[in-house]
Design a protein around this motif. Structure first.
Motif, short mmCIF file in Angstrom:
data_model
loop_
_atom_site.label_atom_id
_atom_site.label_comp_id
_atom_site.label_asym_id
_atom_site.label_seq_id
_atom_site.Cartn_x
_atom_site.Cartn_y
_atom_site.Cartn_z
N THR A 1 47.26 49.05 43.87
CA THR A 1 46.80 48.11 44.92
C THR A 1 45.79 47.13 44.37
O THR A 1 45.78 45.95 44.73
CB THR A 1 46.16 48.91 46.09
N THR A 2 44.94 47.60 43.44
CA THR A 2 43.90 46.73 42.86
C THR A 2 44.52 45.58 42.09
O THR A 2 44.08 44.43 42.19
CB THR A 2 43.00 47.54 41.92
N THR A 3 45.60 45.87 41.35
CA THR A 3 46.25 44.82 40.57
C THR A 3 46.85 43.76 41.46
O THR A 3 46.73 42.57 41.19
CB THR A 3 47.34 45.43 39.68
N ASN A 4 47.50 44.15 42.55
CA ASN A 4 48.10 43.18 43.47
C ASN A 4 47.03 42.32 44.12
O ASN A 4 47.22 41.12 44.32
CB ASN A 4 48.91 43.91 44.55
N ALA A 5 45.88 42.92 44.46
CA ALA A 5 44.82 42.17 45.12
C ALA A 5 44.20 41.16 44.15
O ALA A 5 43.93 40.01 44.51
CB ALA A 5 43.74 43.13 45.63
N ASN A 6 43.99 41.63 42.88
CA ASN A 6 43.37 40.74 41.91
C ASN A 6 44.31 39.62 41.48
O ASN A 6 43.88 38.54 41.10
CB ASN A 6 42.94 41.54 40.67
N ALA A 7 45.63 39.89 41.53
CA ALA A 7 46.59 38.87 41.15
C ALA A 7 46.55 37.69 42.11
O ALA A 7 46.80 36.56 41.74
CB ALA A 7 47.98 39.46 41.09
N LYS A 8 46.23 37.96 43.38
CA LYS A 8 46.18 36.90 44.38
C LYS A 8 44.82 36.20 44.41
O LYS A 8 44.73 35.05 44.76
CB LYS A 8 46.48 37.48 45.76
N ALA A 9 43.74 36.94 44.05
CA ALA A 9 42.39 36.37 44.13
C ALA A 9 42.11 35.50 42.92
O ALA A 9 42.51 35.81 41.81
CB ALA A 9 41.37 37.50 44.23
N VAL A 10 41.35 34.40 43.15
CA VAL A 10 40.96 33.51 42.06
C VAL A 10 39.46 33.55 41.89
O VAL A 10 38.72 34.06 42.72
CB VAL A 10 41.42 32.06 42.34
N CYS A 11 39.01 33.02 40.80
CA CYS A 11 37.59 32.99 40.46
C CYS A 11 36.79 32.28 41.56
O CYS A 11 37.23 31.28 42.13
CB CYS A 11 37.41 32.27 39.13
N LYS A 12 35.59 32.82 41.86
CA LYS A 12 34.76 32.28 42.94
C LYS A 12 34.06 30.97 42.57
O LYS A 12 33.56 30.28 43.44
CB LYS A 12 33.71 33.31 43.34
N ARG A 13 34.01 30.65 41.29
CA ARG A 13 33.31 29.42 40.91
C ARG A 13 34.07 28.21 41.40
O ARG A 13 35.29 28.11 41.21
CB ARG A 13 33.13 29.33 39.39
N CYS A 14 33.35 27.31 42.02
CA CYS A 14 33.97 26.12 42.60
C CYS A 14 34.66 25.29 41.52
O CYS A 14 34.04 24.93 40.51
CB CYS A 14 32.90 25.28 43.31
N GLY A 15 35.94 25.02 41.71
CA GLY A 15 36.70 24.21 40.76
C GLY A 15 37.48 25.01 39.75
O GLY A 15 38.30 24.46 39.01
N CYS A 16 37.24 26.33 39.69
CA CYS A 16 37.97 27.17 38.75
C CYS A 16 39.11 27.89 39.48
O CYS A 16 38.88 28.56 40.49
CB CYS A 16 37.04 28.19 38.10
N ASN A 17 40.33 27.75 39.01
CA ASN A 17 41.51 28.36 39.65
C ASN A 17 42.08 29.53 38.86
O ASN A 17 43.18 30.01 39.14
CB ASN A 17 42.60 27.30 39.86
N ASN A 18 41.34 30.00 37.86
CA ASN A 18 41.80 31.14 37.07
C ASN A 18 41.70 32.44 37.88
O ASN A 18 40.81 32.57 38.74
CB ASN A 18 40.97 31.28 35.79
N PRO A 19 42.57 33.38 37.64
CA PRO A 19 42.48 34.67 38.36
C PRO A 19 41.22 35.44 37.95
O PRO A 19 40.73 35.30 36.83
CB PRO A 19 43.74 35.41 37.93
N ARG A 20 40.71 36.23 38.87
CA ARG A 20 39.52 37.02 38.59
C ARG A 20 39.82 38.08 37.52
O ARG A 20 40.96 38.53 37.36
CB ARG A 20 39.03 37.73 39.85
N PHE A 21 38.76 38.49 36.84
CA PHE A 21 38.91 39.53 35.83
C PHE A 21 38.61 40.90 36.45
O PHE A 21 37.49 41.16 36.89
CB PHE A 21 37.97 39.30 34.66
N GLY A 22 39.63 41.76 36.54
CA GLY A 22 39.44 43.10 37.09
C GLY A 22 38.90 43.06 38.50
O GLY A 22 39.40 42.33 39.37
N ASP A 23 37.85 43.86 38.73
CA ASP A 23 37.23 43.93 40.06
C ASP A 23 36.07 42.96 40.21
O ASP A 23 35.34 43.01 41.21
CB ASP A 23 36.71 45.37 40.32
N PHE A 24 35.88 42.08 39.24
CA PHE A 24 34.76 41.13 39.30
C PHE A 24 35.12 39.90 40.15
O PHE A 24 36.27 39.65 40.47
CB PHE A 24 34.36 40.70 37.89
#
Length: 302
Positions: free
Chosen positions: A32-55
């Motif tokens: 479940t964690t992998t599917n959630a992280n695959a959809k979530a992107v980095c919180k920094r404004c302007g960055c569209n890269n996926p988040r790293f792990g649970d960060f």
């Protein structure tokens, strides 16, 4: 299965995704964690890269950039650097430059910063004094950028003005002080010589002021009879014939006053020079045969 490049991912994340892909091929379900992280992107404004792990961010760099954005930018006008820690400015330099918002602009043309104001000292009134430039970098850049000698008139809160005022106190009725900015080609012969000579003193040199434009607007006239403008343009090349061939300087302004000739408007001036000496000479008038030993630094109008 989507092709995954090892170069695009960190080692741990790559292994985890490969394990999930293997389970998917075997009919298992991904975490479940992998599917959630695959959809979530980095919180920094302007960055569209996926988040790293649970960060919350994709990398440490984005994490630090987000922290800096939350702190805000330096409060000094014109500075866009992020603040340092809990302070209102990015550095000590910016904090000192902000101490006097009414301080004059840096002497280098094109620089938008105000002059450098040192930290206030215990001496009364000394904290109000300032330098000509916002930094040592601007000081050296100005000399590199000029093609001919120019004058920078100093205000009464300038440290160099107060140095000259102290040296002529009780001798001259001071009107203006201008600091001389030489092009590198003209100053190099003096500066190269000063490397091997440790003793540098300040002494006065009086001569003829034959124009009014220098005092009024800081512009050299180019006339042959105006020795002040000649020295500014070409250096100490004029030879005194009153006391014999050579270049003469004196430790006191009232001695050099006797060698000055006023302009048509009645204004007199003399140079305060850097004198490179092998030893301390305290004679009333000293003769130098080498032009490289004397570098005028200030024009004193009175």
């Amino acid at each position: 299965m989507t092709e995954i490049s090892f170069k695009d991912l960190g080692t741990r994340r790559f292994v985890k995704l490969m394990a999930d892909a293997f389970r998917e091929m075997k009919g298992g379900s991904t975490s479940t964690t992998t599917n959630a992280n695959a959809k979530a992107v980095c919180k920094r404004c302007g960055c569209n890269n996926p988040r790293f792990g649970d960060f919350d961010h994709c990398s440490r760099t984005c994490h630090h950039l987000s922290e800096q954005a939350q702190k805000g930018v330096c409060e000094r006008l014109g500075c866009k650097n992020p603040r340092s820690g809990k302070h209102n400015h990015c550095s000590k330099t910016c904090a000192r430059l902000s101490e006097r918002p009414d301080a004059p602009a840096c002497a280098r043309p094109g620089c938008l910063s105000t002059v450098y104001v040192p930290t206030k000292s215990k001496s009364k009134g000394k904290g109000k004094m300032h330098f000509d430039y916002c930094s040592s970098a601007c000081f050296h850049k100005h000399s590199d950028e000029v093609n001919q000698t120019t004058l920078c008139f100093l205000d009464k809160d300038n440290r160099d003005f107060n140095l000259v005022k102290y040296m002529v106190a009780g001798q001259l009725a001071l009107l203006k002080v201008a600091r001389i900015v030489y092009p590198k080609t003209l100053a190099k012969r003096h500066l190269d010589l000063g490397v091997d000579i440790n003793n540098v003193n300040l002494k006065f040199h009086g001569t003829v002021l034959g124009c009014s434009s220098l005092y009024a607007a800081g512009q050299m006239c180019g006339r042959g009879g105006c020795r002040v403008c000649g020295i500014l343009a070409y250096g100490m090349l004029q030879r005194c014939v009153v006391r014999g061939p050579g270049l003469y300087v004196a430790p006191q302004a009232n001695i050099s006053h006797g060698y000055t000739v006023p302009s048509p408007d009645g204004i007199r001036c003399m140079f305060l020079c850097n004198v490179f000496e092998a030893k301390d000479m305290s004679q009333a008038i000293t003769n130098y045969a080498d032009e490289r030993l004397i570098l005028p630094r200030y024009v004193v109008f009175y």
